[in-house]
Design a protein around this motif. Structure first.
Motif, PDB file in Angstrom:
ATOM      1  N   GLU A 132       0.823  -1.213   0.000  1.00  0.00           N
ATOM      2  CA  GLU A 132       0.000   0.000   0.000  1.00  0.00           C
ATOM      3  C   GLU A 132       0.855   1.261   0.000  1.00  0.00           C
ATOM      4  N   ILE A 133       1.937   1.281   0.778  1.00  0.00           N
ATOM      5  CA  ILE A 133       2.767   2.489   0.791  1.00  0.00           C
ATOM      6  C   ILE A 133       3.508   2.628  -0.539  1.00  0.00           C
ATOM      7  N   GLY A 134       3.822   1.518  -1.193  1.00  0.00           N
ATOM      8  CA  GLY A 134       4.422   1.582  -2.519  1.00  0.00           C
ATOM      9  C   GLY A 134       3.487   2.254  -3.517  1.00  0.00           C
ATOM     10  N   THR A 240      12.251   4.785   1.066  1.00  0.00           N
ATOM     11  CA  THR A 240      11.036   4.243   1.674  1.00  0.00           C
ATOM     12  C   THR A 240      11.170   2.746   1.921  1.00  0.00           C
ATOM     13  N   ILE A 241      11.708   2.027   0.954  1.00  0.00           N
ATOM     14  CA  ILE A 241      11.930   0.589   1.133  1.00  0.00           C
ATOM     15  C   ILE A 241      12.822   0.336   2.343  1.00  0.00           C
ATOM     16  N   ASN A 242      13.881   1.120   2.487  1.00  0.00           N
ATOM     17  CA  ASN A 242      14.847   0.867   3.560  1.00  0.00           C
ATOM     18  C   ASN A 242      14.206   0.869   4.936  1.00  0.00           C
ATOM     19  N   ASP A 243      13.209   1.716   5.155  1.00  0.00           N
ATOM     20  CA  ASP A 243      12.577   1.721   6.477  1.00  0.00           C
ATOM     21  C   ASP A 243      11.411   0.746   6.556  1.00  0.00           C
ATOM     22  N   PHE A 244      10.548   0.746   5.547  1.00  0.00           N
ATOM     23  CA  PHE A 244       9.356  -0.103   5.618  1.00  0.00           C
ATOM     24  C   PHE A 244       9.691  -1.588   5.551  1.00  0.00           C
ATOM     25  N   CYS A 245      10.798  -1.937   4.936  1.00  0.00           N
ATOM     26  CA  CYS A 245      11.138  -3.348   4.746  1.00  0.00           C
ATOM     27  C   CYS A 245      12.231  -3.814   5.698  1.00  0.00           C
ATOM     28  N   THR A 246      12.566  -2.995   6.695  1.00  0.00           N
ATOM     29  CA  THR A 246      13.605  -3.344   7.664  1.00  0.00           C
ATOM     30  C   THR A 246      13.016  -3.400   9.059  1.00  0.00           C
ATOM     31  N   LYS A 263       9.124  -8.266   1.708  1.00  0.00           N
ATOM     32  CA  LYS A 263       8.421  -6.993   1.835  1.00  0.00           C
ATOM     33  C   LYS A 263       8.808  -6.053   0.698  1.00  0.00           C
ATOM     34  N   MET A 264      10.073  -6.080   0.312  1.00  0.00           N
ATOM     35  CA  MET A 264      10.508  -5.221  -0.791  1.00  0.00           C
ATOM     36  C   MET A 264       9.781  -5.601  -2.080  1.00  0.00           C
ATOM     37  N   ALA A 265       9.613  -6.897  -2.317  1.00  0.00           N
ATOM     38  CA  ALA A 265       8.895  -7.338  -3.515  1.00  0.00           C
ATOM     39  C   ALA A 265       7.451  -6.841  -3.484  1.00  0.00           C
ATOM     40  N   ALA A 266       6.827  -6.870  -2.303  1.00  0.00           N
ATOM     41  CA  ALA A 266       5.449  -6.384  -2.170  1.00  0.00           C
ATOM     42  C   ALA A 266       5.386  -4.882  -2.424  1.00  0.00           C
ATOM     43  N   PHE A 267       6.367  -4.148  -1.889  1.00  0.00           N
ATOM     44  CA  PHE A 267       6.414  -2.696  -2.114  1.00  0.00           C
ATOM     45  C   PHE A 267       6.500  -2.387  -3.605  1.00  0.00           C
ATOM     46  N   LEU A 268       7.422  -3.044  -4.296  1.00  0.00           N
ATOM     47  CA  LEU A 268       7.625  -2.770  -5.715  1.00  0.00           C
ATOM     48  C   LEU A 268       6.394  -3.152  -6.537  1.00  0.00           C
ATOM     49  N   GLU A 269       5.726  -4.211  -6.155  1.00  0.00           N
ATOM     50  CA  GLU A 269       4.489  -4.583  -6.849  1.00  0.00           C
ATOM     51  C   GLU A 269       3.437  -3.488  -6.664  1.00  0.00           C
ATOM     52  N   GLY A 270       3.330  -2.952  -5.430  1.00  0.00           N
ATOM     53  CA  GLY A 270       2.387  -1.873  -5.184  1.00  0.00           C
ATOM     54  C   GLY A 270       2.748  -0.623  -5.967  1.00  0.00           C
ATOM     55  N   TYR A 271       4.032  -0.278  -5.967  1.00  0.00           N
ATOM     56  CA  TYR A 271       4.473   0.914  -6.694  1.00  0.00           C
ATOM     57  C   TYR A 271       4.159   0.784  -8.182  1.00  0.00           C
ATOM     58  N   GLU A 272       4.495  -0.361  -8.745  1.00  0.00           N
ATOM     59  CA  GLU A 272       4.311  -0.528 -10.189  1.00  0.00           C
ATOM     60  C   GLU A 272       2.849  -0.703 -10.585  1.00  0.00           C
ATOM     61  N   SER A 273       1.960  -0.871  -9.602  1.00  0.00           N
ATOM     62  CA  SER A 273       0.532  -0.878  -9.928  1.00  0.00           C
ATOM     63  C   SER A 273       0.059   0.518 -10.316  1.00  0.00           C
ATOM     64  N   LYS A 274       0.852   1.556  -9.978  1.00  0.00           N
ATOM     65  CA  LYS A 274       0.514   2.942 -10.301  1.00  0.00           C
ATOM     66  C   LYS A 274       1.491   3.570 -11.294  1.00  0.00           C
ATOM     67  N   ARG A 275       2.752   3.170 -11.212  1.00  0.00           N
ATOM     68  CA  ARG A 275       3.774   3.729 -12.108  1.00  0.00           C
ATOM     69  C   ARG A 275       4.832   2.666 -12.363  1.00  0.00           C
TER      70      ARG A 275
END
Length: 389
Positions: A132-134, A240-246, A263-275
């Motif tokens: 979601e934050i991604g 953002t990844i460095n804090d949310f995924c650590t 968690k990083m993979a989930a972040f990137l999937e969320g980010y790429e759902s928008k950009r």
């Protein structure tokens, strides 16, 4: 965030009145490291509730805070942000200078008042929250593209190279080498080809608010837009990844640093759902993760230096441990080095790619294959160490 400047109740009342708010009580907020912040209870609040956050910006000039107000208004309605209140017109001077409509000047510092957002800072994150934050960060990047030219809205990037040069004089040799190697790898990236625009650059978990209902966590607030600058989007992603995924261990746990690649993979999937990220951004991300950790390592060292030179002391001053970011930088750099290190693998094509040997250079791999009677069935394949893992 930490409280550095002390104000009286009479001062709070006068400042709040200029925003059209009736002051009852100010409650210090002690998290964070840069600005002085208080929750404001109004005369209309009941049962100890507080309606607003009052911020006195200790370092940023008022004109930077005016830019922040424009940015927050651009995001308002698309992301959960708190836009600063406008000043109530108390006289002709207030109407004459529209550039100061969101900001009070106090001793060359800026004051803003913003509505409180619901939710709480997360103590830990889940893959769903990282997703979601991604998506939220990508939406921020896309939405702020409407503010052009971007340089007119972002504040200048901090000269971290100056802090690096100062701090490296006092570092052990291995730490200085780590910082120097990461900085050089960053400089070698195709920086001019990486997309950039207005970035948050401080999207840590403690700058977000959430409805933390277990299993139904939902983002309710994005905070602290004082660092918004024109920067590569992939750097904002890395920060953002460095804090949310650590997971940051506390002192009793030895302050361990555990980075979660799931968690990083989930972040990137969320980010790429928008950009969507382009190929250059994906290739740059491992180095950007290391560089982002270095920047916050330096930031924390700089806060210690600043507090020492300014004589800042007391229980209201919070300093985050720079060693945690140093350890995270070392972790990411190890992965970069593995990605850069090539090995040559001998495998038997007729036996499900049975592993026959691993060699550091092609010459030794070919010599080994030449000694085998069934060498026509043996192939040599090139891998990086992280691929092999």
């Amino acid at each position: 965030m930490s409280v550095y400047t002390q104000l009286t109740d009479d001062q709070f009342a006068a400042f709040c009145q200029r925003f059209g708010v009736s002051f009852a009580r100010a409650i210090p907020i002690t998290q964070g490291i840069k600005n002085s912040n208080w929750f404001i209870q109004t005369t209309d609040d009941v049962d100890g509730a507080h309606a607003y956050v009052f911020t006195l910006f200790e370092e940023r000039p008022p004109e930077d805070i005016e830019k922040m107000a424009v940015i927050l208004n651009q995001l308002d309605g698309k992301l959960p942000v708190a836009a600063p209140l406008a000043l109530v017109a108390l006289g002709a001077d207030d109407n004459a200078d529209m550039k100061k409509r969101y900001v009070i000047h106090y001793e060359d510092k800026a004051i803003t008042l913003v509505p409180c957002l619901s939710g709480a800072h997360p103590q830990e994150t889940t893959p769903a929250m990282c997703h979601e934050i991604g998506a939220a960060l990508a939406m921020l990047h896309e939405t702020l593209q409407a503010l052009q030219p971007a340089q007119d809205y972002g504040v200048p990037l901090y000269p971290w190279s100056e802090v690096r040069d100062r701090e490296m004089q006092f570092m052990p040799g291995d730490e200085a080498k780590l910082m120097r190697d990461i900085w050089q790898a960053y400089s070698n990236l195709p920086l001019t080809d990486l997309p950039k625009g207005l970035c948050h650059l401080d999207m840590f978990a403690d700058n977000t608010l959430w409805d933390l209902t277990k299993g139904q966590e939902k983002l309710t607030g994005l905070l602290d837009f004082t660092e918004v600058s024109v920067e590569h989007y992939v750097m904002d992603i890395a920060i953002t990844i460095n804090d949310f995924c650590t997971t940051w261990g506390d002192a009793e746990q030895g302050e361990l640093v555990h980075f979660d690649r799931r968690k990083m993979a989930a972040f990137l999937e969320g980010y790429e759902s928008k950009r969507a990220l382009n190929r250059d951004e994906k290739r740059a991300l491992p180095v950007m993760l290391a560089k982002a950790a270095v920047i916050f390592w330096l930031l924390r060292l700089n806060v210690i230096h600043y507090n020492r030179t300014e004589g800042r002391t007391g229980d209201n001053i919070m300093v985050k441990n720079p060693d945690l970011m140093k350890r995270l930088a070392a972790y990411h750099w190890a992965h970069v080095e593995k990605a850069q290190k090539t090995v040559f693998v001998l495998s038997n094509d007729k036996r499900d790619n049975q592993l026959m040997g691993i060699f550091s250079d092609i010459t030794h791999a070919e010599q080994a294959r030449a000694t085998l009677s069934n060498r026509r069935d043996i192939s040599i394949k090139e891998y990086t160490l992280d691929q092999l893992a």
